[in-house]
Design an enzyme around this catalytic site. Structure first.
Site, PDB file in Angstrom:
ATOM      1  N   GLU A  91     -32.962 145.195 140.766  1.00 33.21           N
ATOM      2  CA  GLU A  91     -31.858 144.259 140.902  1.00 33.21           C
ATOM      3  C   GLU A  91     -30.868 144.587 142.016  1.00 33.21           C
ATOM      4  O   GLU A  91     -30.313 143.675 142.625  1.00 33.21           O
ATOM      5  CB  GLU A  91     -31.102 144.173 139.566  1.00 33.21           C
ATOM      6  N   SER A 515     -33.506 136.464  71.373  1.00 35.09           N
ATOM      7  CA  SER A 515     -33.148 137.606  70.526  1.00 35.09           C
ATOM      8  C   SER A 515     -32.624 138.800  71.305  1.00 35.09           C
ATOM      9  O   SER A 515     -32.097 139.743  70.703  1.00 35.09           O
ATOM     10  CB  SER A 515     -34.357 138.041  69.700  1.00 35.09           C
TER      11      SER A 515
END
Length: 890
Positions: A91, A515
């Site tokens: 770059e 239950s």
């Protein structure tokens, strides 16, 4: 020089000076015009990079990541030097020498404009790219370019080169939602940036120019050309040696998609933690890089996931094979690409792979998988056991030929099974390590590996792979497990598979517990004065009350009645009539008040006698919170998931302060004092509500000292309040252990532990199957049912559908942990009683535990009146004879 030549030269000089002056004036005008609109470069020093929210288990395994941008910021010191050189070669090789703008680069860009009439490249430096990425758009306009140049000059004046480079490394977009090179290294290679080699660094350095064009996954050939050009630049610039260049230029392209690389599969946990993070921090939770550390134990979470899936598949297999999921048209069988596309649109659920039947023989199937591989399903691998589903209560006869059930084009489910060299199925196998970068490794011979999957070495002798017929269960379920001492969620699975349904049944599905709610009624009775030996009549009863729609004739599951029955026996045999009569004697308001001690909301509980049978709709989370009080000796805790939150710098900004059991602390009621105000160790006020409005600062809540703590130097968390007395907790614990030893939970005896207890629950239909239980190490609830509230089928109860899941999980969770029992309170005594009357006896009988002030009278002089708590007690831990053990039914 002649006068004429001198005059010409002078004219050219003046023209040049005039041109420079005009250019200077032009640039000054542009600067004066654009300067007011430029952002402050100083803001770059405090820039907050958008970093996703990450969710971890308590042992720091990643279980979720949320946010549009995947980013993992690193410092310049953490970045490999050779990689930095790769970026500069690609770059901006002159980065450390220019002042932010490359005149040569701009001249090259201007030349391209003159030649083509349009902007071809911007001649941008790294500094200019930072200016564009942080402050500007990417549109190709001259005004934007001038802004970029001006900003770059300002950036260079106010930041160091290393600061600029660090911003670039962490900000740049690199494709596949990756922002910054550390995130890109994870996405493309599944490793940290400092674990890559030169070829891979060069490949990544080529991405900023055009992430889509030079993407090594989407365009490997173009990415390879770009990589090799960067490697040559690095060689020419002296960044790498000739040998490094030769080794790197010949390296293959090893990049592939690594997704989120989650360490632990816990999507229901991740989603729950995400919601809590948003409640705490608002939408900024997705961008500020928060790390949410949950209370989940990764080992227990994996055990819970496996247990629930196995349990649901086992239930499903008991009710028959429902046939192929869908049928593809015959012409699609000749279009392999389209067939593969269809398979890839079908999610893998519970590890069950979708596949298309391509050929059928009487004793085998030939099928194609999503990766285009063709495999065989042998007759003995699930085909021979097929019995067609008719209804939840009926199955057809076993098929005698695969042709009776299957045809080409059928979409079915398969489970991959690995067989060890000894011929045993391997229950757990670890994922093959990713070896993408190691060129010396030999490729695998596995025909089922995904295309492009990295090569792996298979040790000799090799594992054999079989494919077994399977189907995705129609029923759903959930499992949730808490730490009894403070309510920390250690494991939670909200359904068979999150991809099938995001609905979290552990926290959102309110179902009747049947239950399994009875222990809270029995605990209320013990608290009021009843004992485990109190006699209640197990006999028919009819109600015609105005707040009940019709006449109610409750029944026991067996349709039989035992007559006067001790509470202990009634609980482990789950006698409905005893529970109803007991609640009637206690009074509904008393029972509701007592249930609130366990965290149940009164508004959710039915205000009639049906609550004794678990008629109120409750979530598994509410049920396990209640059972945690049985496990911890009688304290109410509040479930929590998020232990702490760290900011992007690793600093703690939120700390959970759960209600915590303190066994050595005196009870507030006994101490005659009110709960003390929390003391902030930091000397500042403590926020009462941690869910602060979005945008407000989150203040860390410090631990607080409890003045009543037995240890004055201890930093104590807020104390959990009592839900019941320690005596009640001890006795109900012994009764629930009998549910395992001789009651409806006897299947759990396979665990061979004496510290486990719990209660089954089954509702009418049956529609809901539960088992809630615990050891002092963990409290866990499991539920099985249909989202549609359909019937589970005959012979499906809490003990057959939910209990096996609980056993499977708890066996793994408690492995290696010593047995632990609740401490016996000082005023608990053991006496011998007659199990038929509940009264004390001097010979024979059995032993029972009582509070010292509630020991029953001796049968030689005490009268017997069933149903009364005072002096009418009995029963214990050893029965005189074994009895049939019916499943309870709501």
């Amino acid at each position: 020089m002649t006068e004429k030549a001198r005059n010409r030269l002078l004219s050219l000089l003046w023209l040049g000076l005039a041109g420079l002056a005009a250019a200077g004036m032009g640039f000054s005008s542009i600067y004066i015009y654009l300067k007011p609109g430029l952002p402050s470069v100083e803001s770059l020093r405090d820039i907050r990079l958008q970093t996703p929210l990450r969710v971890y288990s308590r042992d720091m395994k990643l279980i979720g990541e949320f946010g549009e941008k995947r980013r993992t910021p690193i410092t310049i010191e953490q970045t490999p030097e050779t990689f930095i050189k790769a970026v500069l070669a690609a770059e901006d090789a002159g980065f450390y020498s220019h002042n932010g703008v490359s005149i040569k680069g701009l001249m090259r860009a201007a030349s391209q404009i003159l030649q083509t009439g349009s902007i071809q490249s911007g001649g941008s430096t790294l500094t200019m790219q930072v200016a564009r990425n942080f402050f500007l758009s990417r549109e190709q306009r001259f005004v934007r370019k001038f802004n970029e140049i001006l900003l770059s000059l300002q950036i260079e004046r106010e930041l160091t080169k290393d600061e600029i480079l660090a911003l670039y490394i962490n900000k740049i977009f690199l494709g596949n939602r990756a922002y910054g090179f550390q995130a890109a290294a994870q996405v493309y290679y599944g490793r940290d940036i400092n674990e890559l080699n030169v070829a891979q660094w060069a490949m990544m350095a080529g991405l900023p120019k055009a992430p889509s064009t030079y993407n090594p996954i989407a365009n490997p050939s173009r990415a390879l050309v770009r990589r090799n050009w960067i490697l040559k630049r690095m060689l020419d610039l002296g960044y790498i040696s000739q040998s490094e260049y030769k080794n790197s230029i010949t390296a293959p392209v090893t990049a592939r998609w690594h997704g989120h690389d989650l360490d632990l599969h816990a999507p229901y946990i991740a989603e729950m933690a995400r919601k809590e993070a948003v409640e705490l921090f608002g939408d900024s939770a997705y961008t500020e890089g928060y790390q949410v550390i949950t209370s989940v134990d990764s080992r227990l979470q994996e055990a819970a996931q496996d247990a629930l899936q196995r349990g649901l598949e086992a239930y499903d297999s008991r009710h028959g094979y429902r046939g192929p999921e869908q049928q593809l048209e015959k012409e699609l069988l000749d279009d392999n690409d389209q067939m593969v596309d269809i398979l890839n649109e079908i999610p893998v659920l519970g590890g069950l792979e979708p596949a298309v039947v391509t050929a059928v023989e009487p004793r085998r199937l030939q099928v194609q998988l999503r990766d285009r591989s063709v495999v065989e399903v042998a007759w003995e691998n699930g085909l021979s056991e097929i019995r067609p589903y008719i209804s939840e209560n009926a199955r057809g006869a076993r098929i005698e030929s695969a042709e009776e059930m299957f045809a080409p084009g059928d979409v079915i489910r398969l489970r991959r099974v690995e067989i060890s060299p000894s011929g045993q199925e391997m229950v757990e196998t670890e994922a093959t390590e990713e070896l993408a970068d190691d060129a010396e490794r030999q490729p695998t011979a596995d025909p089922f590996a995904d295309p492009g999957e990295p090569a792996a070495i298979l040790d000799e002798p090799q594992v054999r792979v079989e494919w077994h017929l399977a189907q995705v269960p129609a029923a759903q379920g959930t499992l949730i497990s808490l730490e009894p001492s403070d309510g920390a969620i250690r494991a939670m699975v909200g359904g068979y598979d999150f991809r099938q349904s995001h609905f979290n049944r552990a926290t959102q599905a309110a179902r009747q517990p049947g239950s399994s709610f009875k222990p809270f009624i029995y605990a209320a009775a013990l608290e009021k004065g009843y004992t485990a030996a109190s006699m209640i009549n197990d006999a028919p009863i009819i109600f015609e009350e105005t707040n009940m729609q019709d006449v109610w004739r409750p029944e026991n599951d067996t349709g039989t009645f035992l007559g006067p029955t001790r509470l202990r026996k009634a609980l482990y045999k789950s006698r409905n009539m005893v529970s109803i009569r007991l609640l009637q004697a206690l009074g509904i308001d008393y029972a509701l008040d007592f249930a609130e001690n366990f965290g149940f909301e009164r508004s959710k509980l039915a205000r009639n006698l049906t609550i004794a049978l678990g008629s109120s709709a409750l979530t598994p989370l509410e049920m396990v919170r209640g059972y945690a009080a049985f496990a911890n000796g009688g304290y109410r805790v509040e479930p929590y998931l998020v232990e702490r939150v760290l900011d992007v710098n690793g600093e703690t900004i939120y700390q959970a302060l759960p209600l915590t059991v303190c066994r050595d602390c005196p009870d507030m009621a006994e101490a005659g004092a009110e709960a003390p105000e929390p003391i902030d160790l930091a000397g500042t006020s403590v926020e009462e509500d941690m869910a602060l409005p979005a945008g407000e600062p989150i203040e860390l809540r410090t631990l607080q000292v409890n003045p009543l703590s037995a240890d004055p130097n201890a930093q104590a968390l807020p104390r959990a309040p009592r839900a019941m007395s320690p005596e009640t907790a001890f006795i109900i614990d012994s009764m629930l252990k009998d549910v395992i030893k001789r009651g409806t939970g006897r299947k759990a005896l396979v665990m061979k532990r004496g510290d486990i207890a719990g209660k089954t629950g089954t509702t009418n239909g049956p529609r809901d199957a539960w088992f809630s239980g615990y050891s002092p190490h963990l409290a866990t609830s499991a539920w099985v049912g249909f989202d549609s509230n359909g019937e589970l089928g005959k012979n499906e109860y809490g003990g057959s559908a939910a209990l096996p899941i609980w056993i499977d999980f708890m066996s793994a969770a408690l492995e290696g942990l010593p047995e632990r029992h609740l401490p016996q309170p000082d005023n608990i005594v053991t006496v011998r009683i007659n199990p038929r009357t509940g009264l004390r006896t001097s010979r024979g009988g059995m032993f029972e535990v009582f509070r010292a002030d509630r020991v029953p009278g001796h049968e030689s002089y005490s009268s017997y009146r069933p149903g009364y708590p005072s002096g009418r007690n009995g029963s214990g831990s050893q029965e005189e004879e074994e009895e049939s053990l019916p499943e309870e039914l709501f």
